[in-house]
Scaffold this motif. Structure first.
Motif: not given
Length: 153
Positions: A37, A52, A55, A59-60, A63, A65, A80-81, A126, A149
């Motif tokens: 990131t 992000i 996602g 970046f996802l 679980d 992100y 990302g969630n 997530a 993260v």
């Protein structure tokens, strides 16, 4: 024979993707994603924040992100969630969990340039299950942002 091979291969691929899609990330995985990131933000900040939020581009993963907030005003600019998209544009310093723990200031204060700090709190996981569970996030500062993260414990 060919049909059995194809069915077997499809079954193996489905098993691989189902475990990968819902795999629980580790502390090491979270640190690695934070490194990715930071590097991506340094290269293309706006594009990375967009990825992000969508996602995309790794970046996802399961679980894991990233999330990022402005250091200037604390506003969450990327997450990302999919379960916490409603927090975009909110001041991260005000975030609290259902127990009343105001963990946002700890996340904000942990964002230091050249340092990676760990913060523990509760967060909705997530994915489809929106249960709040213990989590720890690695947080740093880059390009005017606090980014982190986390991994679920």
């Amino acid at each position: 024979m060919f049909r059995k091979l194809v069915i077997g291969a499809l079954g193996a691929m489905a098993a691989l993707f189902s475990t990968t899609a819902f795999a629980q990330g580790t502390a090491a995985d979270a640190k690695a994603m934070l490194g990715k990131t930071v590097a991506a933000i340094k290269a293309e900040k706006a594009k990375t924040l967009d990825q992000i939020n969508k996602g995309e581009n790794g970046f996802l993963v399961g679980d894991l992100y990233p999330f990022c907030f402005n250091l200037s005003d604390g506003l969450l600019v990327a997450v990302g969630n999919p379960n916490v998209k409603g927090l975009l544009g909110k001041d991260a310093r005000t975030f609290k969990d259902p127990t009343g723990d105001v963990y946002g200031p700890r996340l904000y204060d942990a964002a230091k340039e050249g340092q990676v700090n760990e913060v523990s709190y509760m967060s909705p996981k997530a994915g489809a299950d929106k249960t709040w569970v213990p989590k720890a996030s690695f947080v740093t500062a880059v390009a005017g942002l606090g980014c982190g993260v986390g991994y679920y414990k």
